[in-house]
Design a protein around this motif. Structure first.
Motif, short mmCIF file in Angstrom:
data_model
loop_
_atom_site.label_atom_id
_atom_site.label_comp_id
_atom_site.label_asym_id
_atom_site.label_seq_id
_atom_site.Cartn_x
_atom_site.Cartn_y
_atom_site.Cartn_z
N ALA A 1 0.89 -1.17 0.00
CA ALA A 1 0.00 0.00 0.00
C ALA A 1 0.92 1.22 0.00
O ALA A 1 1.96 1.21 0.66
N ARG A 2 0.56 2.26 -0.74
CA ARG A 2 1.38 3.48 -0.72
C ARG A 2 0.74 4.47 0.25
O ARG A 2 -0.48 4.61 0.29
N THR A 3 1.59 5.15 1.05
CA THR A 3 1.07 6.17 1.96
C THR A 3 1.70 7.50 1.57
O THR A 3 2.92 7.58 1.43
N ALA A 4 0.89 8.52 1.37
CA ALA A 4 1.41 9.82 0.94
C ALA A 4 0.97 10.89 1.92
O ALA A 4 -0.23 11.08 2.15
N THR A 5 1.94 11.58 2.52
CA THR A 5 1.64 12.63 3.48
C THR A 5 2.69 13.71 3.38
O THR A 5 3.84 13.41 3.07
N PRO A 6 2.37 14.98 3.61
CA PRO A 6 1.05 15.53 3.90
C PRO A 6 0.33 15.96 2.62
O PRO A 6 0.73 16.90 1.96
N TYR A 7 -0.72 15.25 2.28
CA TYR A 7 -1.60 15.64 1.17
C TYR A 7 -3.03 15.68 1.69
O TYR A 7 -3.64 14.63 1.92
N ARG A 8 -3.54 16.88 1.92
CA ARG A 8 -4.90 17.03 2.42
C ARG A 8 -5.86 16.93 1.25
O ARG A 8 -5.62 17.53 0.20
#
Ligand SMILES: Cc1cc2nc3c(=O)[nH]c(=O)nc-3n(C[C@H](O)[C@H](O)[C@H](O)COP(=O)(O)OP(=O)(O)OC[C@H]3O[C@@H](n4cnc5c(N)ncnc54)[C@H](O)[C@@H]3O)c2cc1C
Length: 520
Positions: free
Chosen positions: A277-284
């Protein structure tokens, strides 16, 4: 600071590590890695000794035979915050990060030992003055406070100088480990300068987009990715959500001694990544546009994601106190969570904890145990109406004084330092710090009027909007799970349960809506 933990590896664990690593040696005086390095290998010591030293030259801990080096940045890829100096001739096994990850996936007990040690070491580093980022900006500067809060939420060790930077420039000035400087960075620029944070393409197409990386979103990521869905999680602040900020979760199944929120959610992130799974932060997430075949979610930084199914797992945020001047004190002397840094700050000071629920009770006990003089203020006639019995006893046990029927009318203090409060009764009470636990507001404002919600803004699902699937919103293919959902029970375990269950409904939705070429 309590010394960072230094557990030892068993002979069989050393053998497993040797199986994938490289045997190396280093003379006394050699630096294995230093502050600001972008990467370093995992080091397991066979013979000799290594001292861990901060940027100012203070020794934090020494590791000897069968010990190992490293902390959370070994997994996250974050810039190095400390120096590792060989103090006695060293024989060691070096393992590159990708190989270490694979070993951790396969070896449960080793993974437990390393993960919990890395997390404890990070917690210890967070309390060391001068380690990590240096943030310079006055407390009256909103961007400074925002970056400071962002760094704390992401558990990045940092020191704050409440001053205007000598050379001016856009606030705040952020000095990275190693000395590079950023002026007025966005949260995204800061994370990427530290070497963490996936950068999304301007447009991404995925099977399942999960908005929010609290327990619900992370559980969905684990199940979605492990069941073959191309899964992306976007998070506006810090992976882990509210649970990540919880000092200790006592009622999560399988952890009779409780587990820290950082550890629980840190493990969940590792598990989700293990399944790709890809996690992308900080993207609101800024908006949701329902589509035919794919729904479009627009994100900050001009990014968009077209997803065949979307899970809304944006949780809830603490309510603020409706009094003037609150913003002046937030982040410096008024807080919404009580973790180790706040605990240290408050020792020996008068502290107000506001709220009558269990979170208020837990925080009051935690702060009192750390040496603060705590008063719990709440507006009802008796705490018994809103707080568990065992916590009421704990309040007594740790000397927390409780004021019933108390509401705050005004705050006093100067330059971000709270000095006291006046109650609606007219009583004035001196406090240096205040913690607010006033319930939560769902993070759904960004949805405009696209998704049906209840009177309080929580998302309606299932029978409430005539959908067969319990977690489906009124838009087919858009689901909601966890605290953001109307009627959810606001618990970690139920958020995890709902996130996991949502994936089953996503599969059913995808099965009845085959991919439409060119749709969105
Ligand atoms: C101090 C504290 C102690 C607690 N203790 C316990 C306990 O002991 N036991 C227990 O069972 N529960 C406890 N809880 C409650 C538990 O943490 C929550 O029920 C749980 O975290 C809810 O999970 P969630 O995934 O639904 O939402 P959240 O944890 O709220 O996560 C939602 C995530 O979505 C992100 N987000 C919001 N809007 C956007 C957007 N527009 N774009 C992108 N991302 C967005 C947020 O930043 C957040 O990270 C505690 C909570 C707190 C605050």
């Amino acid at each position: 600071m309590s010394a960072p933990p230094s557990p030892l590896l068993s002979p069989s664990q050393l053998a497993a590590i040797a199986g994938i690593g490289e045997e190396r040696s280093a003379p006394a005086g050699e630096l294995l890695y230093q502050v600001g390095d972008r990467t370093y290998p995992f080091v397991a010591i066979r013979e000799g000794e290594v001292a861990i030293i901060d940027a100012a030259g203070n020794e934090l801990v020494r590791h000897g035979p069968s010990g190992f080096l490293g902390e959370l940045n070994l997994l996250s890829g974050q810039t190095v915050f400390v120096n590792a100096l060989v103090t006695e001739p060293l024989k060691y096994i070096a393992v590159e990060r990708a190989k270490l990850r694979r070993l951790l996936d396969e070896d449960g007990p080793l993974s437990d030992l390393l993960l919990s040690t890395f997390i404890s070491r990070r917690e210890a580093l967070q309390s060391v003055e001068g380690v990590g980022l240096e943030i310079v900006g006055p407390r009256g500067s909103e961007p400074t406070m925002r970056i400071l809060e962002f760094a704390r939420a992401n558990r990045i060790p940092c020191t704050w100088q409440d001053a205007v930077p000598v050379d001016g420039g856009t606030l705040p000035l952020v000095r990275l480990p190693g000395g590079a400087e950023l002026h007025g960075p966005t949260a995204g620029q800061l994370l990427r300068a530290l070497g963490i944070g996936l950068e999304l393409a301007p447009r991404e197409e995925v099977d399942l987009l999960i908005v929010g990386a609290g327990p619900a979103g992370l559980a969905a990521a684990v199940y979605g990715a492990s069941e073959g869905l191309d899964t992306l999680v976007v998070e506006g602040t810090a992976l882990g959500g509210q649970a990540g900020s919880s000092r200790r979760i006592e009622n999560y199944l399988g952890f009779p001694a409780g587990i820290s929120g950082t550890e629980l959610t840190g493990r969940a992130v590792t598990q989700a990544r293990k399944f790709d799974a890809r996690t992308a932060t900080p993207y609101r997430a800024l908006s949701l546009e329902p589509g035919n075949g794919r729904h479009l979610v627009r994100l900050e930084e001009d990014r968009e994601v077209a997803a065949r199914a979307v899970l809304l797992a944006t949780g809830a945020q603490y309510r603020r106190l409706p009094v003037d001047r609150l913003a002046e004190f937030e982040g410096t002397t008024v807080f919404y969570a009580a973790g180790p840094p706040e605990g240290q700050l408050c020792a020996g000071h008068r502290v107000a904890v506001v709220g009558g629920g269990n979170s208020a009770g837990q925080a009051a006990v935690w702060l009192a145990r750390g040496g603060a003089l705590v008063t719990l203020l709440h507006r009802r006639d008796s705490l018994a109406e809103t707080m568990s019995d065992y916590l009421i006893h704990e309040l007594e046990r740790y000397g927390v004084s409780v004021r019933d029927r108390s509401e705050i009318a005004a705050l006093h203090g100067e330059e971000g330092c709270l000095a006291g409060v006046t109650l609606t009764s007219g009583d004035a009470l001196p406090f240096s710090f205040m913690f607010l636990f006033l319930g939560a507001h769902p993070c759904t404002d960004w949805l405009g009027d696209t998704v049906a919600r209840d009177a309080n803004g929580f998302i309606l699902t299932g029978p409430l909007v005539n959908m067969d699937n319990l977690l489906e919103t009124d838009i087919p293919g858009v689901f909601a799970a966890g605290d953001v959902r109307s009627g959810s029970s606001k618990r970690c375990a139920t958020a995890v349960g709902e996130g996991s269950m949502a994936v089953q409904f996503v599969h059913a939705h995808l099965a009845r809506t085959p991919t439409v070429q060119g749709a969105r």
